[in-house]
Design a protein around this motif. Structure first.
Motif, mmCIF file in Angstrom:
data_model
loop_
_atom_site.group_PDB
_atom_site.id
_atom_site.type_symbol
_atom_site.label_atom_id
_atom_site.label_comp_id
_atom_site.label_asym_id
_atom_site.label_seq_id
_atom_site.Cartn_x
_atom_site.Cartn_y
_atom_site.Cartn_z
ATOM 1 N N GLU A 64 10.768 20.392 23.177
ATOM 2 C CA GLU A 64 11.288 21.270 22.122
ATOM 3 C C GLU A 64 10.598 20.950 20.811
ATOM 4 O O GLU A 64 10.044 19.869 20.631
ATOM 5 C CB GLU A 64 12.805 21.102 21.981
ATOM 6 N N HIS A 65 10.654 21.911 19.895
ATOM 7 C CA HIS A 65 9.983 21.762 18.601
ATOM 8 C C HIS A 65 11.001 21.775 17.467
ATOM 9 O O HIS A 65 12.053 22.403 17.564
ATOM 10 C CB HIS A 65 8.963 22.888 18.405
ATOM 11 N N PHE A 66 10.624 21.091 16.347
ATOM 12 C CA PHE A 66 11.561 20.979 15.229
ATOM 13 C C PHE A 66 10.807 20.591 13.966
ATOM 14 O O PHE A 66 9.927 19.740 13.998
ATOM 15 C CB PHE A 66 12.606 19.900 15.536
ATOM 16 N N LEU A 67 11.145 21.232 12.866
ATOM 17 C CA LEU A 67 10.617 20.879 11.547
ATOM 18 C C LEU A 67 11.581 21.458 10.517
ATOM 19 O O LEU A 67 11.685 22.681 10.382
ATOM 20 C CB LEU A 67 9.205 21.447 11.342
ATOM 21 N N CYS A 68 12.313 20.587 9.838
ATOM 22 C CA CYS A 68 13.311 21.059 8.872
ATOM 23 C C CYS A 68 12.709 22.089 7.928
ATOM 24 O O CYS A 68 11.598 21.924 7.442
ATOM 25 C CB CYS A 68 13.875 19.895 8.061
ATOM 26 N N PHE A 74 10.151 14.674 18.797
ATOM 27 C CA PHE A 74 9.919 13.244 18.594
ATOM 28 C C PHE A 74 8.879 12.980 17.509
ATOM 29 O O PHE A 74 9.000 11.992 16.777
ATOM 30 C CB PHE A 74 9.545 12.549 19.921
ATOM 31 N N ARG A 75 7.885 13.835 17.364
ATOM 32 C CA ARG A 75 6.886 13.624 16.309
ATOM 33 C C ARG A 75 7.470 13.932 14.932
ATOM 34 O O ARG A 75 7.134 13.259 13.966
ATOM 35 C CB ARG A 75 5.646 14.474 16.559
ATOM 36 N N PHE A 76 8.331 14.925 14.846
ATOM 37 C CA PHE A 76 9.017 15.205 13.585
ATOM 38 C C PHE A 76 9.818 13.971 13.154
ATOM 39 O O PHE A 76 9.939 13.670 11.979
ATOM 40 C CB PHE A 76 9.937 16.423 13.735
ATOM 41 N N GLN A 107 5.192 4.393 20.064
ATOM 42 C CA GLN A 107 3.885 4.528 20.719
ATOM 43 C C GLN A 107 4.049 4.849 22.201
ATOM 44 O O GLN A 107 3.267 5.615 22.771
ATOM 45 C CB GLN A 107 3.049 3.259 20.515
ATOM 46 N N GLU A 108 5.080 4.277 22.833
ATOM 47 C CA GLU A 108 5.366 4.598 24.239
ATOM 48 C C GLU A 108 5.731 6.077 24.373
ATOM 49 O O GLU A 108 5.339 6.740 25.338
ATOM 50 C CB GLU A 108 6.504 3.704 24.750
ATOM 51 N N MET A 109 6.457 6.607 23.376
ATOM 52 C CA MET A 109 6.792 8.035 23.393
ATOM 53 C C MET A 109 5.520 8.883 23.317
ATOM 54 O O MET A 109 5.413 9.905 24.000
ATOM 55 C CB MET A 109 7.734 8.382 22.239
ATOM 56 N N GLU A 110 4.574 8.464 22.503
ATOM 57 C CA GLU A 110 3.298 9.193 22.404
ATOM 58 C C GLU A 110 2.573 9.197 23.745
ATOM 59 O O GLU A 110 2.021 10.218 24.156
ATOM 60 C CB GLU A 110 2.400 8.587 21.316
ATOM 61 N N LEU A 111 2.567 8.062 24.439
ATOM 62 C CA LEU A 111 1.916 7.979 25.747
ATOM 63 C C LEU A 111 2.601 8.899 26.761
ATOM 64 O O LEU A 111 1.936 9.593 27.533
ATOM 65 C CB LEU A 111 1.918 6.532 26.256
ATOM 66 N N ILE A 112 3.921 8.904 26.729
ATOM 67 C CA ILE A 112 4.676 9.781 27.627
ATOM 68 C C ILE A 112 4.358 11.237 27.327
ATOM 69 O O ILE A 112 4.141 12.047 28.242
ATOM 70 C CB ILE A 112 6.191 9.501 27.510
#
Length: 193
Positions: free
Chosen positions: A16-20, A160-162, A177-182
């Motif tokens: 999913e995407h998100f940016l306030c 997660f990047r937001f 960083q583990e989230m980025e790899l996933i």
């Protein structure tokens, strides 16, 4: 579901995407809801300790609510939360140009406090739920955040990047960083590579 150590993560954090989009949502996450922002024991203590430093940043209505209720209260589930002004907005909410902002965050940004707003606010739209062993991180959908979902989709920004800064604050840089790899692996799977 995806697991990193003792943390169970919803796939939606990656898909999913998100940016306030504050001009569109007007910070209504600080205004609506049935209780204030969830607080850890440490955060509740910090609010008590630093309330005098926060007072200049508060609206008269917020100051009154805090004088009557205290720096934090228990909600109906017995959890520590921020008090509300007459059952509506968070007592720590301020309004600038019609947009709700956090007095705690403003005090932090101005160097008055050395800690940011409550982690539950900083991590939103992720909700952290304690488990017998570890925690679950789930994506929370709230209709007032529709502008954030639309803007996030236009910008291609996964949830997660937001939330890189608060995720790192809560769980450390190695976890992020583990989230980025996933995420990289999920994108490879999606593209068939």
């Amino acid at each position: 579901m995806i697991q990193i150590g003792d943390k169970i993560l919803s796939r939606e954090l990656f898909t999913e995407h998100f940016l306030c989009d504050l001009p569109k949502c007007e910070g209504n996450c600080c205004v609506f809801g049935d209780a204030g922002a969830p607080l850890s024991d440490e955060e509740a203590g910090l609010l008590v300790t630093h309330l005098p430093k926060l007072t200049p940043f508060l609206r008269p209505e917020g100051r009154k609510a805090l004088e009557e209720q205290g720096a934090w209260v228990f909600d109906t589930d017995g959890d520590r939360v921020t008090p509300l002004v007459e059952g509506e907005e968070c007592a720590y909410a301020t309004f600038e140009g019609g947009i709700a902002k956090c007095a705690i965050e403003t005090a932090y940004e101005q160097g008055v406090l050395d800690w940011q707003k409550p982690l539950s606010c900083h991590l939103y739209p992720i909700r952290v739920t304690p488990l017998k062993k570890g925690v679950a991180l789930n994506y929370h959908r709230w209709s007032i955040c529709e502008p954030a979902r639309l803007l996030g989709a236009r910008e291609g920004l996964p949830v997660f990047r937001f939330l890189k800064s608060p995720l790192t604050r809560a769980f450390g840089s190695a976890f992020y960083q583990e989230m980025e790899l996933i995420y990289s692996e999920l994108m490879k799977q999606e593209s068939g590579n």
